[in-house]
Design a protein around this motif. Structure first.
Motif, PDB file in Angstrom:
ATOM      1  N   MET A   1      -7.399  19.078 -56.837  1.00  0.00           N
ATOM      2  CA  MET A   1      -7.431  19.477 -55.455  1.00  0.00           C
ATOM      3  C   MET A   1      -8.573  20.475 -55.274  1.00  0.00           C
ATOM      4  N   ALA A   2      -9.377  20.240 -54.269  1.00  0.00           N
ATOM      5  CA  ALA A   2     -10.538  21.096 -54.006  1.00  0.00           C
ATOM      6  C   ALA A   2     -10.099  22.349 -53.256  1.00  0.00           C
ATOM      7  N   LEU A   3     -10.711  23.441 -53.595  1.00  0.00           N
ATOM      8  CA  LEU A   3     -10.419  24.717 -52.956  1.00  0.00           C
ATOM      9  C   LEU A   3     -11.579  25.069 -52.025  1.00  0.00           C
ATOM     10  N   HIS A   4     -11.264  25.268 -50.753  1.00  0.00           N
ATOM     11  CA  HIS A   4     -12.289  25.612 -49.769  1.00  0.00           C
ATOM     12  C   HIS A   4     -12.152  27.080 -49.401  1.00  0.00           C
ATOM     13  N   LYS A   5     -13.266  27.748 -49.416  1.00  0.00           N
ATOM     14  CA  LYS A   5     -13.282  29.178 -49.129  1.00  0.00           C
ATOM     15  C   LYS A   5     -14.086  29.417 -47.859  1.00  0.00           C
TER      16      LYS A   5
END
Length: 159
Positions: free
Chosen positions: A1-5
């Motif tokens: 799962m990609a983490l977006h900041k």
């Protein structure tokens, strides 16, 4: 799962110029001199800038030049407030002493009395011309441009 900041600082635009003013006159007198010499129309806002829940308040003057899309603000950097001093309760007489505390809007510039903030949509304000006009006012000791990117407490200038 990609983490977006998401960085909140990306939305804040530093498209303003900041001029520091050293002078020993009252805020309304400085606003009058700026209006006269720089051909501004600064007016005092009904509410002062309050920080830290009424601990310190700073006077602010504002003029929105709608024809040139420029907003001018004159804000005080110094707030002097009289407070009760701490003393021991075991004294014979109950005399309350007052102390004068000094607060600063921008603590990095404690010797600056006022700031002029010039917010503009287009880059049509000539800082050198403004500084030359400020240097010609005899009540102003000195004035100079300040880079807002090098100020740690630049969030105090959002108004």
């Amino acid at each position: 799962m990609a983490l977006h900041k998401l960085l909140v600082d990306d939305f804040y635009d530093d498209s303003y110029k900041l001029i520091a003013i050293h002078c020993g006159i009252e805020d309304y007198r400085l606003a009058y001199l700026l209006n006269k010499n720089l051909e501004l129309k600064l007016e005092r806002k009904p509410n002062d800038l309050d920080f830290q829940y009424l601990t310190s308040s700073y006077s602010i003057f504002e003029w929105n030049n709608t024809s040139q899309y420029v907003s001018w603000n004159l804000v005080s950097n110094v707030c002097k407030k009289e407070e009760d001093s701490l003393y021991s309760s075991g004294t014979l007489f109950q005399a309350s002493e007052k102390t004068l505390k000094t607060f600063h809007l921008i603590p990095e510039f404690k010797r600056v009395d006022y700031f002029i903030k010039i917010s503009e949509e287009t880059q049509n304000v000539n800082e050198k011309l403004i500084l030359n006009k400020l240097h010609n006012i005899p009540q102003i000791i000195t004035s100079y441009e300040v880079d807002p990117l090098h100020i740690k407490s630049k969030d105090h200038l959002i108004f």
